[in-house]
Scaffold this motif. Sequence first.
Motif, short mmCIF file in Angstrom:
data_model
loop_
_atom_site.label_atom_id
_atom_site.label_comp_id
_atom_site.label_asym_id
_atom_site.label_seq_id
_atom_site.Cartn_x
_atom_site.Cartn_y
_atom_site.Cartn_z
N GLY B 49 -69.24 61.29 -27.88
CA GLY B 49 -67.99 61.99 -27.61
C GLY B 49 -68.25 63.47 -27.49
O GLY B 49 -69.31 63.96 -27.90
N PHE B 233 -66.68 55.48 -28.39
CA PHE B 233 -66.41 56.78 -27.79
C PHE B 233 -65.25 57.44 -28.51
O PHE B 233 -64.15 56.89 -28.61
CB PHE B 233 -66.08 56.63 -26.30
CG PHE B 233 -65.71 57.94 -25.65
CD1 PHE B 233 -66.68 58.90 -25.41
CD2 PHE B 233 -64.40 58.21 -25.31
CE1 PHE B 233 -66.33 60.12 -24.84
CE2 PHE B 233 -64.04 59.43 -24.74
CZ PHE B 233 -65.02 60.39 -24.50
N ASP B 235 -62.81 60.96 -29.10
CA ASP B 235 -62.37 62.22 -28.53
C ASP B 235 -61.18 62.72 -29.34
O ASP B 235 -60.28 61.94 -29.66
CB ASP B 235 -61.99 62.04 -27.05
CG ASP B 235 -61.75 63.38 -26.36
OD1 ASP B 235 -62.14 64.42 -26.94
OD2 ASP B 235 -61.18 63.39 -25.27
N GLU B 241 -62.42 54.36 -26.92
CA GLU B 241 -62.78 52.99 -26.59
C GLU B 241 -64.12 52.63 -27.20
O GLU B 241 -64.91 53.50 -27.56
CB GLU B 241 -62.77 52.75 -25.07
CG GLU B 241 -63.94 53.27 -24.28
CD GLU B 241 -63.77 52.89 -22.79
OE1 GLU B 241 -63.25 53.72 -22.04
OE2 GLU B 241 -64.16 51.76 -22.41
N SER B 242 -64.34 51.34 -27.36
CA SER B 242 -65.61 50.91 -27.94
C SER B 242 -65.95 49.53 -27.40
O SER B 242 -65.10 48.82 -26.88
CB SER B 242 -65.52 50.88 -29.47
OG SER B 242 -64.58 49.92 -29.88
N VAL B 248 -69.65 49.48 -21.64
CA VAL B 248 -68.88 50.73 -21.67
C VAL B 248 -69.51 51.75 -20.73
O VAL B 248 -68.81 52.47 -20.01
CB VAL B 248 -68.79 51.29 -23.10
CG1 VAL B 248 -68.07 52.64 -23.10
CG2 VAL B 248 -68.08 50.31 -24.02
N PRO B 252 -66.65 52.25 -17.83
CA PRO B 252 -65.72 52.82 -18.82
C PRO B 252 -64.28 52.59 -18.41
O PRO B 252 -63.92 52.79 -17.25
CB PRO B 252 -66.08 54.32 -18.82
CG PRO B 252 -66.83 54.56 -17.56
CD PRO B 252 -67.48 53.29 -17.18
N HIS B 254 -61.46 53.91 -20.01
CA HIS B 254 -60.53 55.02 -20.23
C HIS B 254 -60.94 56.25 -19.43
O HIS B 254 -62.13 56.54 -19.27
CB HIS B 254 -60.48 55.35 -21.73
CG HIS B 254 -59.23 56.05 -22.13
ND1 HIS B 254 -59.02 57.38 -21.86
CD2 HIS B 254 -58.13 55.60 -22.77
CE1 HIS B 254 -57.84 57.73 -22.33
NE2 HIS B 254 -57.27 56.66 -22.89
N ARG B 256 -60.75 59.41 -20.20
CA ARG B 256 -61.50 60.43 -20.94
C ARG B 256 -62.96 60.02 -21.09
O ARG B 256 -63.85 60.86 -21.08
CB ARG B 256 -60.86 60.65 -22.33
CG ARG B 256 -59.60 61.50 -22.24
CD ARG B 256 -59.16 61.98 -23.59
NE ARG B 256 -58.40 60.95 -24.31
CZ ARG B 256 -57.93 61.11 -25.54
NH1 ARG B 256 -58.18 62.22 -26.22
NH2 ARG B 256 -57.23 60.16 -26.11
N THR B 257 -63.19 58.71 -21.26
CA THR B 257 -64.57 58.23 -21.34
C THR B 257 -65.28 58.48 -20.02
O THR B 257 -66.42 58.95 -20.00
CB THR B 257 -64.58 56.72 -21.65
OG1 THR B 257 -63.59 56.43 -22.62
CG2 THR B 257 -65.93 56.29 -22.19
N GLN B 258 -64.60 58.20 -18.96
CA GLN B 258 -65.20 58.40 -17.62
C GLN B 258 -65.56 59.86 -17.42
O GLN B 258 -66.67 60.19 -16.98
CB GLN B 258 -64.22 57.96 -16.53
CG GLN B 258 -64.01 56.46 -16.48
CD GLN B 258 -62.74 56.08 -15.71
OE1 GLN B 258 -62.02 56.95 -15.20
NE2 GLN B 258 -62.45 54.79 -15.67
N LEU B 261 -68.60 60.73 -19.64
CA LEU B 261 -69.85 60.12 -19.20
C LEU B 261 -70.35 60.74 -17.90
O LEU B 261 -71.55 60.87 -17.69
CB LEU B 261 -69.68 58.61 -19.05
CG LEU B 261 -69.51 57.85 -20.37
CD1 LEU B 261 -69.32 56.37 -20.11
CD2 LEU B 261 -70.70 58.09 -21.29
#
Lengths: 280, 265
Positions: B49, B233, B235, B241-242, B248, B252, B254, B256-258, B261
């Motif tokens: 994160g 992940f 934030d 997300e996990s 993942v 990804p 979500h 924010r994850t995208q 990453l």
Amino acid sequence: MRHPGRWVTAAIVCYLAIFGVYVVSTNPRFEWAAQWHYAFSSSILDGVRSTLIMTFAAMAIGIIGGVILAIMRLSPNPILSRGAWFFIWVFRATPVLVQLLVWSYLGSLFPSLGVGIPFGPSFHRWETNQLISALMAALLGLGLNEAAYMAEIVRAGIVSVDAGQVEASSALGFSRLRTMRMIVLPQAMRVIIPPTGNETISMLKTTSLISVVPYYELLYATRAIYANTYQVIPMLIMASLWYAAMSSVLMVGQFYIERHYSRGFAHAGGNAVRRRWRSR
Amino acid sequence: MMTQPMSNEFVDPTLVVQSKDVWKSFGELDVLKGISLNVPEHTVVCLVGPSGSGKSTFLRCINKLESIDAGGLWVHGERVGYIERNNRLYEMNEQQIARQRREVGMVFQRFNLFPHMTALQNVMAAPVTVKGVPKAEARQQTIALLERVGLADKMDSYPAQLSGGQQQRVAIARALAMQPRLMLFDEPTSALDPELVGEVLDVMRQLAHDGMTMIVVTHEMGFAREVGDSLVFMDAGVVVESGDPREVLANPQHERTQAFLSKVL
Ligand SMILES: Nc1ncnc2c1ncn2[C@@H]1O[C@H](COP(=O)(O)OP(=O)(O)O)[C@@H](O)[C@H]1O
Ligand SMILES: [Mg+2]
């Protein structure tokens, strides 16, 4: 010639030095023979020994007291930290000569001292003048005053240590006290040692104040001699040479102790700064 | 002694770490806003994160370097930092916290080796002073551990004489010396020169292979993909997300994850 300025200054300094030696060695009032004679008399040697013992005893009290006070100052317990703050304030805010006098005249304030319950019965009482001898007054006066100064030095050393060190040792399961003793203090030493050496060298000469208590030491012995012989300045020079010799030995000791505690910090010493400063 | 009422919660003693709705704030700033996370035995959880999302704080809560404000946190079924008695929680004293911490090893971003001790002394210090292992025995174990991280020949070196990668490997050996059942890594390779990252990851990979339960905060996505059993992940103080690291990272869910990453991959 590469540094003409240096050669000129060197010549002037040499000339003045030769003149100085000439004046001092040909003036009979310096009484060099008498100085040499008394410098190793038994009363002066006793004074020298007493000065050394008092220096180390007062520094021992000062260092142990300073470490305790510094740890108290950093304690989360407000009674301990405020109490230590107050102690340090009192002893740094008043002259050490006054403190020595107060300890030696404590009997006039409290003729007897005892252990017991405040406002309640007391289990045992002593005559203050018997309890606080001249030796005790000298040690309390010099030692407690020194503890207040050492506390500030130790505290500066402790806070200089990286917080990650405490974190790592806590994570390994060290108690607070063990963390302090095994991890923090040894690293704080690098910061604590140089000013402590300074304090010791300064203490060597501050011990001359305890003649007011009165307690026997080098200056006391010196004054006893010139009270009879009237060779005031020669005897004071002799005493100064003794102080200078002892201070110099302490300075050499300081060098080796500093080197010992900079183990593992090979590149962190002041020498690198000095080299860069000179070669700017 | 501070106490607080206890809620009746199911605690699974087979989980190494069980975190239920953990909250933590520093003054006004909420750093952890309800972290729930389970770490089964012999698994590697990678925590990723952006900076400031609370990853370090969460790790520090697990071994009570910080205390939590709300929620529950258990290590091996035992509540972190509190004793449960008569349906109330009592804050642990210093010894009890220290005993709990021995079960958990921690490795820091900036190594935090003790600079006034040699590698050998760094590793030996805790077993000898905290656990009371006899010196000769601790020395044997230490040499074996230093061999395991490939540094037996460096045992008499001070940290300042070692490279960053070597220092971090000593730090791992030091944590292992307490024979923890859980290892926490807080960005163990972030302070290293790129060419030294591999040697530290190798040691960690081996450790995972030997079955150690690990929580690893890292930006090394290759390591997460290869060694991680799950990727979490985080934030702004929440788990976004996990799941399986390979899924993942490849896909990804979500936004924010995208976004994160796309910056680190
Ligand atoms: N001891 C502390 N006091 C106040 N704020 C802190 C403290 N430790 C961390 N923080 C704050 O908490 C937030 C999360 O920090 P941290 O857990 O270190 O994040 P990460 O490890 O994910 O980068 C940051 O905004 C940080 O400034
Ligand atoms: Mg962090």
